[in-house]
Design a protein around this motif. Structure first.
Motif, short mmCIF file in Angstrom:
data_model
loop_
_atom_site.label_atom_id
_atom_site.label_comp_id
_atom_site.label_asym_id
_atom_site.label_seq_id
_atom_site.Cartn_x
_atom_site.Cartn_y
_atom_site.Cartn_z
N GLY A 37 0.74 -1.20 -0.08
CA GLY A 37 0.07 0.39 0.29
C GLY A 37 0.91 1.14 -0.27
N THR A 38 0.27 2.41 0.42
CA THR A 38 0.70 3.53 0.62
C THR A 38 1.29 3.83 1.98
OG1 THR A 38 -0.68 4.26 -0.68
CG2 THR A 38 0.79 6.48 -0.33
N ASN A 39 1.06 3.92 2.46
CA ASN A 39 1.43 4.24 3.75
C ASN A 39 2.13 3.30 4.74
OD1 ASN A 39 1.27 7.19 3.78
ND2 ASN A 39 -1.26 6.35 4.38
N ALA A 85 2.77 -0.52 11.30
CA ALA A 85 1.58 -1.65 10.45
C ALA A 85 1.62 -0.37 9.62
CB ALA A 85 0.60 -0.91 11.81
N ALA A 86 1.44 -1.50 8.38
CA ALA A 86 1.74 -1.10 7.27
C ALA A 86 0.50 -1.63 6.58
CB ALA A 86 2.86 -1.74 6.25
N GLY A 93 -5.78 -1.98 0.70
CA GLY A 93 -5.42 -0.47 1.92
C GLY A 93 -5.95 -0.78 3.19
N ALA A 94 -6.08 -2.74 3.38
CA ALA A 94 -6.12 -2.51 5.07
C ALA A 94 -4.92 -1.94 6.19
CB ALA A 94 -6.41 -4.19 5.45
N TYR A 95 -4.37 -2.57 6.95
CA TYR A 95 -3.60 -2.02 7.66
C TYR A 95 -2.63 -3.82 8.44
CZ TYR A 95 -3.37 2.21 6.64
OH TYR A 95 -2.96 4.11 6.62
N HIS A 96 -2.14 -3.48 7.99
CA HIS A 96 -1.82 -5.30 9.27
C HIS A 96 -0.13 -5.73 10.10
CE1 HIS A 96 -3.65 -7.97 6.05
NE2 HIS A 96 -4.26 -7.86 6.57
N ALA A 97 0.07 -5.67 11.17
CA ALA A 97 1.30 -5.84 12.01
C ALA A 97 1.87 -5.85 10.84
CB ALA A 97 0.86 -5.81 12.70
N ALA A 118 -5.89 -11.06 13.42
CA ALA A 118 -6.59 -11.90 14.08
C ALA A 118 -8.00 -12.43 14.15
CB ALA A 118 -6.47 -11.65 16.47
N GLY A 119 -8.13 -12.29 13.09
CA GLY A 119 -9.17 -12.86 11.81
C GLY A 119 -10.02 -11.48 11.61
N GLY A 120 -9.76 -10.17 11.94
CA GLY A 120 -10.96 -9.06 11.41
C GLY A 120 -9.94 -8.41 10.12
N SER A 121 -9.69 -7.35 9.76
CA SER A 121 -9.50 -7.10 8.19
C SER A 121 -8.06 -5.69 8.84
CB SER A 121 -10.02 -5.57 7.85
OG SER A 121 -11.71 -6.53 7.85
N ASN A 122 -7.92 -6.02 9.78
CA ASN A 122 -6.33 -4.62 10.61
C ASN A 122 -5.96 -4.67 11.40
OD1 ASN A 122 -6.69 -1.92 8.17
ND2 ASN A 122 -8.60 -2.74 9.19
N SER A 123 -5.13 -5.15 11.69
CA SER A 123 -3.99 -4.98 13.56
C SER A 123 -3.25 -3.46 13.26
CB SER A 123 -3.75 -6.43 13.06
OG SER A 123 -2.43 -6.63 12.02
N TRP A 124 -2.05 -3.68 14.13
CA TRP A 124 -1.16 -3.18 14.18
C TRP A 124 -0.15 -3.49 15.32
CZ3 TRP A 124 -6.27 -1.76 14.66
CH2 TRP A 124 -6.35 -0.95 13.20
N ALA A 125 0.84 -3.54 15.38
CA ALA A 125 2.04 -4.05 16.02
C ALA A 125 3.01 -3.11 16.78
CB ALA A 125 2.84 -4.90 15.67
N TYR A 126 3.09 -2.84 18.68
CA TYR A 126 3.36 -1.58 18.70
C TYR A 126 5.47 -2.06 19.69
CZ TYR A 126 -0.79 0.57 18.60
OH TYR A 126 -2.49 1.10 17.80
N GLY A 127 5.07 -2.82 20.24
CA GLY A 127 6.28 -3.16 20.79
C GLY A 127 6.25 -4.71 21.01
N ILE A 128 8.05 -5.53 21.02
CA ILE A 128 8.76 -6.28 20.81
C ILE A 128 9.88 -6.69 21.94
CG2 ILE A 128 10.06 -5.03 18.61
CD1 ILE A 128 10.31 -7.76 16.72
N ASN A 129 10.21 -8.26 21.96
CA ASN A 129 10.90 -8.10 22.97
C ASN A 129 11.85 -8.45 22.33
OD1 ASN A 129 10.20 -10.75 22.49
ND2 ASN A 129 9.13 -11.15 24.95
N ASP A 130 13.10 -9.18 22.87
CA ASP A 130 14.83 -9.33 22.14
C ASP A 130 14.46 -10.94 22.22
OD1 ASP A 130 15.86 -7.55 22.13
OD2 ASP A 130 17.26 -7.61 23.72
N ASN A 131 13.55 -11.73 22.12
CA ASN A 131 12.34 -12.91 22.02
C ASN A 131 11.60 -12.96 21.01
OD1 ASN A 131 13.81 -14.60 24.60
ND2 ASN A 131 12.45 -13.75 25.54
N GLY A 132 11.89 -11.52 20.37
CA GLY A 132 10.89 -11.55 18.66
C GLY A 132 9.47 -11.90 18.83
#
Length: 254
Positions: free
Chosen positions: A44-46, A61-62, A67-71, A85-99
């Motif tokens: 997509g664009t953003n 998220a991209a 046009g949907a946003y996926h983590a 998780a089954g819907g249209s859009n998702s966003w990821a905010y945090g990650i630890n050193d284990n991934g």
């Protein structure tokens, strides 16, 4: 603090996303020298990057081609679509050193409502795990430490919004951190020692920074930190966004 159905430092509707996810690599000894890398999108664009671990794995998220946003996770030059998780859009905010990644995803049959999620192995195609809520319609996970302890906010059955702590991943239950005598709260960050910081909306309408940790008998204590020692600042509250392993916290004051 509270806007419609979410208490957040990021708007889940993303009306201001006219940009791309980027990575800035700075020389530690000469911070004025750095490189900015365009991470691209998922077709997509953003896009927007929100978290990075010590292995330089990045989450955010991209926008996809439809046009949907996926983590996503960005690892070794590749942007990986983590899906939803089954819907249209998702966003990821945090990650630890284990991934291990946390964020929020729309879920089936709930429209634009979102639930906090955990994904433990995006590199091998692991599915998102819906962390559910404290009885309400929405929840978001902001941060995860190396112990797999997660914090965020969730709506409750009575419609208020409370910070939560989840200590046993998808095998545990959300712990309601309450609002420390106020109406709403959120938990924004947790350090390696299990110290949590965030904010709470008081009955006088002021938002105050809060810090919480487990007591010696296993009880959970969440207290307002107070901003009165900051001169002219702090007269109408503030919020804490981050805390390091020394217990030093950073945020904002009014």
């Amino acid at each position: 603090m509270k806007t419609e159905t979410n208490v957040s430092k990021h708007s889940l509707s993303w009306p201001w996303w006219a940009g791309l996810a980027i990575l800035v690599l700075a020389n530690v000894s000469h911070a004025q020298f750095y490189a900015v890398t365009d991470l691209g999108t998922l077709g997509g664009t953003n896009g927007m990057a929100y978290g990075i671990n010590n292995h330089e794995q990045i989450v955010g998220a991209a926008q996809t081609a439809v046009g949907a946003y996926h983590a996503f996770m960005f690892d070794q030059g590749q942007m990986i679509d983590v899906g939803t998780a089954g819907g249209s859009n998702s966003w990821a905010y945090g990650i630890n050193d284990n991934g291990w990644m946390v964020g929020a995803s729309e879920v089936p049959g709930a429209g634009t409502n979102v639930n906090a999620f955990l994904c433990t192995n995006a590199l091998e195609g692991a599915d998102m795990m819906d962390l559910e809520t404290l009885g309400g319609s929405n929840s978001v996970a902001w941060n995860i430490n190396m112990e797999g302890e997660m914090v965020g906010w969730s709506e409750t059955a009575d419609g208020s919004t409370h910070g939560f702590l989840l200590t046993n991943g998808f095998f545990g239950d959300m712990m309601d951190l309450g609002a420390d005598g106020g109406t709403d709260s959120e938990a924004d960050c947790i350090n390696s020692n299990g110290v949590v910081v965030g904010g709470a909306m008081m009955f006088d309408g002021n938002e105050e920074p809060v810090m919480g940790e487990e007591g010696p008998s296993g009880e959970w204590n969440m207290t307002v930190m107070g901003m009165g020692g900051m001169g002219g600042w702090g007269q109408s509250g503030g919020q804490s966004w981050s805390v390091n392993d020394l217990g030093t916290t950073a945020g904002q004051a009014a």
